[in-house]
Motif scaffolding. Structure first.
Motif, PDB file in Angstrom:
ATOM      1  N   VAL A  65      -8.870   3.225   1.966  1.00 44.02           N
ATOM      2  CA  VAL A  65      -9.355   2.285   0.953  1.00 44.02           C
ATOM      3  C   VAL A  65      -8.168   1.568   0.336  1.00 44.02           C
ATOM      4  CG1 VAL A  65     -11.369   3.736   0.459  1.00 44.02           C
ATOM      5  CG2 VAL A  65      -9.349   3.933  -0.995  1.00 44.02           C
ATOM      6  N   ALA A  66      -8.434   0.375  -0.178  1.00 42.29           N
ATOM      7  CA  ALA A  66      -7.406  -0.400  -0.867  1.00 42.29           C
ATOM      8  C   ALA A  66      -7.833  -0.571  -2.320  1.00 42.29           C
ATOM      9  CB  ALA A  66      -7.234  -1.763  -0.204  1.00 42.29           C
ATOM     10  N   CYS A  67      -6.947  -0.220  -3.241  1.00 43.03           N
ATOM     11  CA  CYS A  67      -7.194  -0.349  -4.679  1.00 43.03           C
ATOM     12  C   CYS A  67      -6.272  -1.437  -5.220  1.00 43.03           C
ATOM     13  CB  CYS A  67      -6.878   0.950  -5.412  1.00 43.03           C
ATOM     14  SG  CYS A  67      -7.717   2.416  -4.785  1.00 43.03           S
ATOM     15  N   VAL A  81      -0.893  -3.937  -9.317  1.00 39.13           N
ATOM     16  CA  VAL A  81      -0.600  -2.739  -8.546  1.00 39.13           C
ATOM     17  C   VAL A  81      -1.566  -2.736  -7.369  1.00 39.13           C
ATOM     18  CG1 VAL A  81      -0.767  -0.216  -8.499  1.00 39.13           C
ATOM     19  CG2 VAL A  81       0.281  -1.339 -10.452  1.00 39.13           C
ATOM     20  N   PHE A  82      -1.035  -2.465  -6.192  1.00 40.49           N
ATOM     21  CA  PHE A  82      -1.843  -2.308  -4.985  1.00 40.49           C
ATOM     22  C   PHE A  82      -1.589  -0.904  -4.467  1.00 40.49           C
ATOM     23  CE2 PHE A  82      -0.687  -6.754  -5.431  1.00 40.49           C
ATOM     24  CZ  PHE A  82      -1.939  -7.349  -5.441  1.00 40.49           C
ATOM     25  N   VAL A  83      -2.657  -0.163  -4.237  1.00 40.78           N
ATOM     26  CA  VAL A  83      -2.540   1.221  -3.801  1.00 40.78           C
ATOM     27  C   VAL A  83      -3.415   1.405  -2.565  1.00 40.78           C
ATOM     28  CG1 VAL A  83      -2.639   3.631  -4.520  1.00 40.78           C
ATOM     29  CG2 VAL A  83      -2.418   1.846  -6.261  1.00 40.78           C
ATOM     30  N   ASP A  84      -2.798   1.677  -1.426  1.00 38.89           N
ATOM     31  CA  ASP A  84      -3.535   1.974  -0.204  1.00 38.89           C
ATOM     32  C   ASP A  84      -3.645   3.492  -0.112  1.00 38.89           C
ATOM     33  OD1 ASP A  84      -3.658  -0.723   0.397  1.00 38.89           O
ATOM     34  OD2 ASP A  84      -1.802  -0.675   1.554  1.00 38.89           O
ATOM     35  N   PRO A 111      -2.654   8.212  -2.142  1.00 35.08           N
ATOM     36  CA  PRO A 111      -1.933   7.008  -1.732  1.00 35.08           C
ATOM     37  C   PRO A 111      -0.915   7.270  -0.635  1.00 35.08           C
ATOM     38  CG  PRO A 111      -2.031   7.177  -4.121  1.00 35.08           C
ATOM     39  CD  PRO A 111      -2.491   8.495  -3.557  1.00 35.08           C
ATOM     40  N   TRP A 112      -0.829   6.303   0.264  1.00 30.05           N
ATOM     41  CA  TRP A 112       0.219   6.328   1.283  1.00 30.05           C
ATOM     42  C   TRP A 112       1.116   5.092   1.143  1.00 30.05           C
ATOM     43  CZ3 TRP A 112       0.016   2.273   4.734  1.00 30.05           C
ATOM     44  CH2 TRP A 112      -1.220   1.625   4.881  1.00 30.05           C
ATOM     45  N   ARG A 113       0.691   4.146   0.315  1.00 34.63           N
ATOM     46  CA  ARG A 113       1.498   2.951   0.040  1.00 34.63           C
ATOM     47  C   ARG A 113       1.179   2.471  -1.375  1.00 34.63           C
ATOM     48  NH1 ARG A 113       0.401  -2.342  -0.044  1.00 34.63           N
ATOM     49  NH2 ARG A 113       2.101  -3.788   0.266  1.00 34.63           N
ATOM     50  N   VAL A 114       2.228   2.175  -2.143  1.00 37.86           N
ATOM     51  CA  VAL A 114       2.068   1.655  -3.500  1.00 37.86           C
ATOM     52  C   VAL A 114       2.964   0.441  -3.649  1.00 37.86           C
ATOM     53  CG1 VAL A 114       2.422   2.124  -5.963  1.00 37.86           C
ATOM     54  CG2 VAL A 114       1.539   3.932  -4.477  1.00 37.86           C
ATOM     55  N   GLN A 115       2.402  -0.629  -4.189  1.00 40.05           N
ATOM     56  CA  GLN A 115       3.184  -1.832  -4.479  1.00 40.05           C
ATOM     57  C   GLN A 115       2.947  -2.196  -5.943  1.00 40.05           C
ATOM     58  OE1 GLN A 115       2.068  -5.315  -2.241  1.00 40.05           O
ATOM     59  NE2 GLN A 115       3.812  -6.498  -2.972  1.00 40.05           N
ATOM     60  N   VAL A 116       4.023  -2.422  -6.674  1.00 42.28           N
ATOM     61  CA  VAL A 116       3.960  -2.799  -8.084  1.00 42.28           C
ATOM     62  C   VAL A 116       4.654  -4.130  -8.250  1.00 42.28           C
ATOM     63  CG1 VAL A 116       4.712  -2.193 -10.414  1.00 42.28           C
ATOM     64  CG2 VAL A 116       3.936  -0.396  -8.860  1.00 42.28           C
ATOM     65  N   MET A 117       3.979  -5.050  -8.918  1.00 41.76           N
ATOM     66  CA  MET A 117       4.588  -6.353  -9.214  1.00 41.76           C
ATOM     67  C   MET A 117       4.369  -6.627 -10.705  1.00 41.76           C
ATOM     68  SD  MET A 117       3.447  -8.206  -5.604  1.00 41.76           S
ATOM     69  CE  MET A 117       2.709  -9.535  -6.384  1.00 41.76           C
ATOM     70  N   ARG A 118       5.476  -6.811 -11.418  1.00 36.62           N
ATOM     71  CA  ARG A 118       5.401  -7.080 -12.865  1.00 36.62           C
ATOM     72  C   ARG A 118       5.283  -8.585 -13.082  1.00 36.62           C
ATOM     73  NH1 ARG A 118      10.582  -3.806 -14.504  1.00 36.62           N
ATOM     74  NH2 ARG A 118      11.278  -5.510 -13.226  1.00 36.62           N
ATOM     75  N   GLY A 119       4.359  -8.971 -13.944  1.00 39.55           N
ATOM     76  CA  GLY A 119       4.136 -10.390 -14.222  1.00 39.55           C
ATOM     77  C   GLY A 119       5.361 -11.096 -14.760  1.00 39.55           C
TER      78      GLY A 119
END
Length: 151
Positions: A70-72, A82-85, A138-146
């Motif tokens: 799933v993708a969150c 935040v994107f969490v696979d 989670p197996w992948r986490v991406q964080v992007m700050r505005g």
């Protein structure tokens, strides 16, 4: 690529402040389906681990059985994302169900929300069949700050 330790503070802040996320599942037919969920993520052994309290609907159950990935995605008005696979699975064991119950009960609102309101009161409320947590590994986490984006 950053280690999770480098992302942890921003990750926890954004998911805590945003609360709800869009979760995408994919069915056996290859078609995606989005839904809003309210997960709580903790950090265990240096890695994120989450649970969402959600209805175990026939469609969601079929999707997760066909493809547990799933993708969150989280977004808030400051453009923090935040994107969490994850790999999702239904929590079946009594020990983990009791633990998840406590996590939601003890986490301050608005992220925690006292699941006793969902399934009533009494001993071992987490045994109620309505209480169906979904484990998110989670197996992948991406964080992007505005603040990193030019305006």
């Amino acid at each position: 690529m950053a280690s999770f330790a480098e992302l942890e503070e921003d990750f926890l802040r954004i998911v805590r402040d945003t609360v709800f996320c869009t979760v995408t599942t994919v069915g056996q037919d290859g078609k995606p389906r989005n839904r809003m969920l309210h997960p709580v993520f903790l950090v265990r052994d240096g890695r994120p681990l989450g649970w969402a309290l959600t209805g175990r609907t026939p469609l969601k159950t079929r999707h997760i059985a066909a493809n547990p990935h799933v993708a969150c995605s989280y977004w808030n008005p400051s453009h923090d994302t935040v994107f969490v696979d994850c790999v999702a699975s239904w929590v079946e064991g009594d020990e983990e169900k009791a633990e998840v119950w406590d996590v939601f009960l003890e986490t301050p609102q608005p992220l925690g929300w006292g699941p006793e309101g969902m399934v009533g009161y009494g001993e071992e409320r987490w045994r109620n069949p309505v209480f169906t947590p979904l484990r998110l590994e989670p197996w992948r986490v991406q964080v992007m700050r505005g603040e990193e984006y030019p305006r």
